[in-house]
Enzyme design. Structure first.
Site, PDB file in Angstrom:
ATOM      1  CB  CYS A   2      -4.055   1.723   1.969  1.00  0.00           C
ATOM      2  SG  CYS A   2      -4.760   3.307   2.402  1.00  0.00           S
ATOM      3  NE  ARG A  27      -2.214  -3.568   4.090  1.00  0.00           N
ATOM      4  CZ  ARG A  27      -1.114  -3.857   4.747  1.00  0.00           C
ATOM      5  NH1 ARG A  27      -0.947  -5.048   5.257  1.00  0.00           N
ATOM      6  NH2 ARG A  27      -0.153  -2.965   4.912  1.00  0.00           N
ATOM      7  CD1 TRP A  72      -8.611   2.811   8.051  1.00  0.00           C
ATOM      8  CD2 TRP A  72      -6.955   4.319   8.049  1.00  0.00           C
ATOM      9  NE1 TRP A  72      -8.550   3.366   9.302  1.00  0.00           N
ATOM     10  CE2 TRP A  72      -7.554   4.288   9.326  1.00  0.00           C
ATOM     11  CE3 TRP A  72      -5.896   5.208   7.823  1.00  0.00           C
ATOM     12  CZ2 TRP A  72      -7.120   5.103  10.377  1.00  0.00           C
ATOM     13  CZ3 TRP A  72      -5.465   6.015   8.871  1.00  0.00           C
ATOM     14  CH2 TRP A  72      -6.078   5.956  10.127  1.00  0.00           C
ATOM     15  CG  ASN A  98      -0.281   1.414   2.496  1.00  0.00           C
ATOM     16  OD1 ASN A  98      -0.642   2.235   3.328  1.00  0.00           O
ATOM     17  ND2 ASN A  98       0.138   0.200   2.817  1.00  0.00           N
ATOM     18  N   GLY A  99       0.215   4.934   2.390  1.00  0.00           N
ATOM     19  CA  GLY A  99       1.194   5.764   3.097  1.00  0.00           C
ATOM     20  C   GLY A  99       0.761   7.212   3.073  1.00  0.00           C
ATOM     21  CD  GLU A 481      -5.915  -6.785  24.477  1.00  0.00           C
ATOM     22  OE1 GLU A 481      -5.409  -5.663  24.389  1.00  0.00           O
ATOM     23  OE2 GLU A 481      -6.324  -7.418  23.485  1.00  0.00           O
ATOM     24  CE  LYS A 485      -8.864  -6.718  21.175  1.00  0.00           C
ATOM     25  NZ  LYS A 485      -7.445  -6.780  21.303  1.00  0.00           N
ATOM     26  CD  GLU A 488      -9.563  -3.284  19.166  1.00  0.00           C
ATOM     27  OE1 GLU A 488      -8.968  -2.625  18.312  1.00  0.00           O
ATOM     28  OE2 GLU A 488      -9.029  -4.222  19.779  1.00  0.00           O
ATOM     29  CG  HIS A 504      -5.631   7.553  44.545  1.00  0.00           C
ATOM     30  ND1 HIS A 504      -5.407   8.168  45.761  1.00  0.00           N
ATOM     31  CD2 HIS A 504      -5.108   6.299  44.667  1.00  0.00           C
ATOM     32  CE1 HIS A 504      -4.754   7.348  46.564  1.00  0.00           C
ATOM     33  NE2 HIS A 504      -4.570   6.207  45.925  1.00  0.00           N
ATOM     34  CE  LYS A 601      -4.721  -8.291  12.511  1.00  0.00           C
ATOM     35  NZ  LYS A 601      -5.182  -8.037  13.870  1.00  0.00           N
TER      36      LYS A 601
HETATM   37  C1  F6R Z   1      -6.091  -4.000  18.988  1.00  0.00           C
HETATM   38  C2  F6R Z   1      -5.163  -4.020  17.894  1.00  0.00           C
HETATM   39  C3  F6R Z   1      -4.156  -2.934  17.767  1.00  0.00           C
HETATM   40  C4  F6R Z   1      -2.789  -3.551  17.428  1.00  0.00           C
HETATM   41  C5  F6R Z   1      -1.760  -2.454  17.171  1.00  0.00           C
HETATM   42  C6  F6R Z   1      -0.388  -3.029  16.876  1.00  0.00           C
HETATM   43  O1  F6R Z   1      -6.922  -5.104  18.987  1.00  0.00           O
HETATM   44  O2  F6R Z   1      -5.202  -4.917  17.090  1.00  0.00           O
HETATM   45  O3  F6R Z   1      -4.093  -2.163  18.912  1.00  0.00           O
HETATM   46  O4  F6R Z   1      -2.408  -4.374  18.494  1.00  0.00           O
HETATM   47  O5  F6R Z   1      -2.169  -1.656  16.104  1.00  0.00           O
HETATM   48  O6  F6R Z   1      -0.400  -3.860  15.749  1.00  0.00           O
HETATM   49  P1  F6R Z   1       0.792  -4.833  15.447  1.00  0.00           P
HETATM   50  O7  F6R Z   1       0.813  -5.870  16.537  1.00  0.00           O
HETATM   51  O8  F6R Z   1       0.496  -5.426  14.107  1.00  0.00           O
HETATM   52  O9  F6R Z   1       2.053  -4.030  15.461  1.00  0.00           O
END
Ligand code: F6R
Length: 606
Positions: A2, A27, A72, A98-99, A481, A485, A488, A504, A601
């Site tokens: 948010c 966000r 969000w 937000n929260g 990773e 990527k 997501e 296994h 994010k």
């Molecule tokens: C994946 C991604 C998330 C962040 C995670 C932590 O591409 O972006 O998995 O890595 O939410 O976010 P930060 O680094 O901002 O604490």
């Protein structure tokens, strides 16, 4: 999670709010809304993106005071009604939030018993009703907000306006970020400086429990008890241009492509070629203290956690100190034993991730020594830790982390070198690592030149419903990773396994429609990895090998060859082609690359 924007000043608020919301859309992006005050409150809110909101805000939406929100969803589906702002029944008070208000159900039941009528399913609407109950009788909006917040349990970043007090906005923070922007006879507030830098670089971060009153001519901040607090404004070193796509089709591609520069920025001034050490003044630790730690425990979420796994490997290899990484979201809930001989390292690009912040706070409560590896300067985690390393990677806008991941791994290489050289890492090995780190920007450039080849592979493999990613030891976090990527942003199901674990269990999944991306560096485990490829091929699985040499056609169908560095640093380079693979797969599948579904994010909720 948010985004909130607020404005008070002589200009029309609506265009400023809409532009700010656009910057905060990373966000949350399921619905958006604005309210301005001009002889009463005028509201527009819609399910959808900020661009959809802009279409329904009329040109004559005038007023120099307003608040806005991009959502969000947590309580209630994305819809026009559940979109913020939320208003009191008399439409006098408007709130964006937000929260999560944890006792929302209980508060709602009490308010309903008192006659309040709710129109949305959100927890936020409770706040609008609570504030409206006292706003008439309290001397200030600030007082009414403070009273309302007393009955709230949970996390919030809020902005509130009162249609009958047209010159002020009240904002408050508890667990969700709020930053104030100081303009010329105008004030701003937002969840992130991204929304402010077009107007001002002078900012003030609120601390948890703080509340601020903004008027065109300035601001006042207060601690939770009501005592006024003194805040020094900070000048942020980012420009509005940092938040543009810079001619790239997507932020993600821009951020992947920037990595030669961002890596150089993370390294700048930190490599000492004379003594083969790293300069990390921000750790606030002398050599004696640095030697005193017996363990390193790394915490972070999602990709930050995977970069922490690379970090743990580096610390163990270069400094020979036992190190491990754990998701911060798990760590905080398991009542961890906090050991005085352990150094805790919290990783966060945004510096706002609630799970990581809460884990840091728990560590601090128990007397743990915590440092941060953080990108966002002045963020909550950066302020909470005892010292740390800033990434200097610049704002990361795309939801999927790329350049911050790489720079975090680099920061760990610096930390491991620093620890190693106060322990037993020889000057010769120190030099090897310093030289290897200095080579990384050019080597990343070399990998980026393979963009077309990787795009072609992505189009080929994106037709599969699932993909397996495997790596051994140093290659395993790289595989994790890579899978993260891909899943997501392309929504292709992807699993990562240690290559050694395949037999296994997960080998049962391998077949013609489950290809494997295998991370195969030229290290002491090369032969073992090649044996694994043979086992996959023998079960009819296709293999895309990412490593340092072209594979035998019997072992892999396709390959991406990356430049070789020192074995400890190779994982950093091996990750870059996987970012491009995921990006091009998402483009081929016409996904919303920068704003993948269901995600946001900065996860500032639990
Ligand atoms: C994946 C991604 C998330 C962040 C995670 C932590 O591409 O972006 O998995 O890595 O939410 O976010 P930060 O680094 O901002 O604490």
């Amino acid at each position: 999670m948010c985004g909130i924007v607020a404005y008070v000043g002589a200009k029309d608020a609506a265009p400023i709010l809409l532009e700010g919301l656009q910057r905060l859309e990373y966000r949350g992006y399921d619905s958006a809304g604005v309210v301005v005050s001009n002889k009463g409150l005028k509201v527009r809110k819609v399910k959808g993106r900020v661009a959809d909101l802009a279409k329904v805000v009329p040109a004559r939406f005038k007023g120099g005071l307003g608040i806005g929100h991009t959502r969000w969803a947590t309580h209630g589906v994305p819809s026009d009604v559940n979109a913020h702002p939320h208003l009191s029944a008399d439409e006098r008070v408007a709130v964006v939030h937000n929260g999560i208000i944890e006792n929302a159900d209980e508060l709602r039941a009490k308010l309903e018993a008192d006659g309040a009528v709710f129109v949305s399913e959100t927890d936020t609407e409770v706040l609008a009703h609570l504030i409206a109950r006292t706003v008439e009788d309290t001397p200030s909006l600030e007082e009414a907000v403070r009273l309302a917040l007393k009955s709230v349990v949970g996390t919030y970043g809020i902005a509130v306006i009162d249609g009958q007090r047209p010159g002020e906005v009240v904002v408050a923070r508890n667990g969700s970020p709020i930053v104030l922007g100081i303009g010329e006879k105008e004030m701003f507030a937002a969840s992130d400086v991204a929304a402010l830098v077009r107007y001002t670089r002078q900012v003030v971060h609120l601390e948890d429990g703080e509340l601020a009153v903004l008027k065109a001519d300035g601001f006042h901040t207060f601690a939770s008890g009501g005592r006024e607090t003194a805040k020094e404004p900070l000048t942020v070193d980012v420009e509005a241009g940092h938040y543009d796509t810079g001619g790239y089709e997507h932020y993600l591609l821009k951020e992947i492509s920037e990595q030669p520069d961002t890596v150089a920025r993370t390294l700048r001034g930190r490599l000492d070629e004379r003594f083969h050490i790293a300069h990390l003044g921000g750790l606030n630790m002398d050599a004696r203290e640095t030697r005193s730690f017996r363990r390193v425990k790394i915490i972070g979420c999602g990709s930050a956690y995977y970069s922490g796994q690379i970090g743990a490997q580096l610390v163990e290899e270069l400094a020979r100190i036992p190190a491990d990484a754990e998701p911060a979201s798990e760590f905080r809930y398991r009542n961890p034993v906090v050991d005085p001989d352990t150094l805790y390292v919290a990783i966060s690009q945004s510096g706002e991730t609630y799970d990581t912040l809460a884990a840091v706070q728990e560590l601090k409560r128990k007397g743990g020594r915590v440092i941060g590896i953080v990108n966002a300067v002045g963020s909550a985690i950066a302020r909470e830790v005892d010292g740390g390393i800033y990434l200097h990677a610049g704002p990361e806008v795309s939801v999927a982390s790329t350049k911050a991941f790489t720079s975090t791994a680099i920061a760990f290489a610096l930390l491991a070198l620093h620890f190693g050289r106060v322990h037993d890492l020889s000057p010769a090995d120190g030099r090897r690592i310093v030289d290897g780190l200095a080579k990384l920007p050019d080597q990343i450039e070399e990998i980026l030149k393979q963009g077309d080849h990787i795009a072609e592979l992505a189009r080929k493999y994106a037709t599969n419903p699932s993909m397996m990613f495997v790596g051994r030891v140093r290659g395993y976090p790289v595989a994790r990773e890579g899978a993260q990527k891909l899943k997501e942003i392309s929504y292709i199901h992807a699993e990562a396994y240690p290559a050694s674990e395949l037999k296994h269990g997960p080998l049962a999944l391998i077949g013609p429609d489950m290809p494997t991306v295998a991370i195969v560096p030229d290290d002491e485990l090369l032969d073992k990895n090649l044996t694994t490829l043979g086992e996959i091929r023998a079960r009819g699985g296709n293999v895309l090998m990412v490593g340092h040499r072209r594979p035998d056609a019997k072992l892999a169908d396709d390959s991406i060859v990356v430049p070789k560095n020192e074995i400890e640093l190779d994982p950093i380079l091996l990750t870059i082609p996987l970012q491009l693979l995921a990006y091009h797969a998402a483009v081929a599948l016409e996904r919303d690359v920068d704003r993948p579904r269901n995600l946001a994010k900065s996860v500032t909720v639990e």
